[in-house]
Design a protein around this motif. Structure first.
Motif, short mmCIF file in Angstrom:
data_model
loop_
_atom_site.label_atom_id
_atom_site.label_comp_id
_atom_site.label_asym_id
_atom_site.label_seq_id
_atom_site.Cartn_x
_atom_site.Cartn_y
_atom_site.Cartn_z
N ASN A 191 77.26 62.86 57.41
CA ASN A 191 77.78 62.13 56.25
C ASN A 191 78.68 63.02 55.40
OD1 ASN A 191 76.65 59.61 56.80
ND2 ASN A 191 74.74 60.11 55.79
N LEU A 192 78.33 64.30 55.26
CA LEU A 192 79.19 65.23 54.53
C LEU A 192 80.53 65.40 55.25
CD1 LEU A 192 76.59 67.92 53.45
CD2 LEU A 192 78.04 66.57 51.91
N ALA A 193 80.50 65.48 56.57
CA ALA A 193 81.74 65.60 57.33
C ALA A 193 82.62 64.36 57.13
CB ALA A 193 81.42 65.79 58.82
N GLU A 194 81.98 63.20 57.05
CA GLU A 194 82.73 61.95 56.80
C GLU A 194 83.44 62.02 55.45
OE1 GLU A 194 81.70 57.26 56.24
OE2 GLU A 194 80.54 58.35 57.74
N ILE A 195 82.75 62.58 54.45
CA ILE A 195 83.36 62.73 53.12
C ILE A 195 84.56 63.67 53.20
CG2 ILE A 195 83.02 63.68 50.80
CD1 ILE A 195 80.08 62.64 51.03
N MET B 215 74.86 56.24 48.21
CA MET B 215 75.98 56.59 47.35
C MET B 215 77.29 56.57 48.14
SD MET B 215 74.28 59.70 45.27
CE MET B 215 73.08 59.43 43.96
N LEU B 216 77.24 57.08 49.36
CA LEU B 216 78.44 57.09 50.20
C LEU B 216 78.86 55.66 50.53
CD1 LEU B 216 80.50 58.74 51.81
CD2 LEU B 216 78.84 58.82 53.69
N LEU B 217 77.91 54.83 50.86
CA LEU B 217 78.18 53.43 51.19
C LEU B 217 78.79 52.69 50.00
CD1 LEU B 217 77.76 51.15 53.33
CD2 LEU B 217 75.59 50.69 52.19
N THR B 218 78.37 53.05 48.79
CA THR B 218 78.88 52.38 47.59
C THR B 218 80.05 53.14 46.96
OG1 THR B 218 77.14 53.43 46.27
CG2 THR B 218 76.69 51.22 47.09
N ARG B 219 80.63 54.03 47.74
CA ARG B 219 81.86 54.75 47.38
C ARG B 219 81.75 55.63 46.15
NH1 ARG B 219 83.25 51.07 50.74
NH2 ARG B 219 85.22 50.42 51.57
N ARG B 220 80.58 56.17 45.92
CA ARG B 220 80.39 57.17 44.87
C ARG B 220 80.39 58.53 45.56
NH1 ARG B 220 75.09 55.23 42.45
NH2 ARG B 220 74.94 54.22 44.46
N THR B 221 81.56 58.91 46.01
CA THR B 221 81.72 60.04 46.91
C THR B 221 81.30 61.37 46.31
OG1 THR B 221 83.58 58.80 47.82
CG2 THR B 221 83.33 61.06 48.56
N ASP B 222 81.65 61.64 45.06
CA ASP B 222 81.27 62.92 44.45
C ASP B 222 79.76 63.05 44.35
OD1 ASP B 222 83.92 63.68 44.19
OD2 ASP B 222 84.08 62.96 42.12
N GLU B 223 79.09 61.98 43.89
CA GLU B 223 77.63 61.99 43.82
C GLU B 223 77.03 62.13 45.21
OE1 GLU B 223 75.53 59.17 40.85
OE2 GLU B 223 77.46 58.21 41.35
N ALA B 224 77.60 61.40 46.16
CA ALA B 224 77.10 61.46 47.54
C ALA B 224 77.20 62.87 48.08
CB ALA B 224 77.87 60.48 48.42
#
Length: 183
Positions: free
Chosen positions: A165-169, A130-139
């Motif tokens: 990954n959360l820190a990246e968000i 999800m993060l890779l596909t830019r669905r940040t809220d879901e990720a």
């Protein structure tokens, strides 16, 4: 089974080539003995050695073979773990849609069979997709859940990946400040 255990020891020691030889021997022996359980387990482990050396096509082929055996045998626990591994190799090979489909099958299956460790890992894989596909809220929500489950399962490595990954968000949203690194 002793061969498979020896292969796991080599894999844990980052002795991938030796692990590969052992797992290949275990698969061959299992076939000769007609032991489909060992064949599926050792085949999945053999696939992992190919994944670690980035030989994705062979890893995919072996994961698919082992997955089919686990399904035939009705071993839902190992099926849920292998689905997550298969998703990882698909993702690393650029097959994002296939990786997401596999991860979405793996998460509910790991919950159904009560495999907390696989549930956390599979959620982490799904969150990474999800993060890779830019669905940040879901990720963010998926990775936060993965981190909580990884903590309960005692899987520090998977929890660290989810937290990274959360820190990246948070960093991307300006919600995390990064200072100078100190020794």
């Amino acid at each position: 089974r002793a061969l498979n255990e020896q292969g796991l020891t080599f894999l844990d020691q980052s002795r991938n080539d030796e692990a590969r030889e052992i797992f290949a021997s275990a698969v061959q022996l299992a076939r000769e003995l007609g032991d489909q359980v060992l064949e599926a387990i050792a085949g999945g482990n053999l696939a992992t050695t190919y994944r670690f050396s980035e030989e994705r096509d062979e890893a995919r082929r072996l994961y698919a073979t082992s997955l089919a055996l686990f399904r035939k045998l009705g071993d839902r626990v190992l099926e849920s773990k292998l689905l997550g591994d298969f998703a990882t190799v698909c993702l690393s090979g650029g097959s994002v849609d296939e990786a997401e489909q596999l991860a979405r099958k793996a998460v509910p299956l790991s919950r159904e069979v009560g495999d907390l460790r696989s549930e956390g890992v599979n959620l982490g894989a799904l969150g990474s997709i999800m993060l890779l596909t830019r669905r940040t809220d879901e990720a963010q929500s998926t990775l936060a859940e993965a981190s909580r489950i990884d903590e309960r399962a005692g899987n520090r490595q998977a929890r660290n990946v989810a937290e990274f990954n959360l820190a990246e968000i948070h960093l991307g949203r300006g919600q995390l400040e990064v200072g100078p690194l100190t020794a």
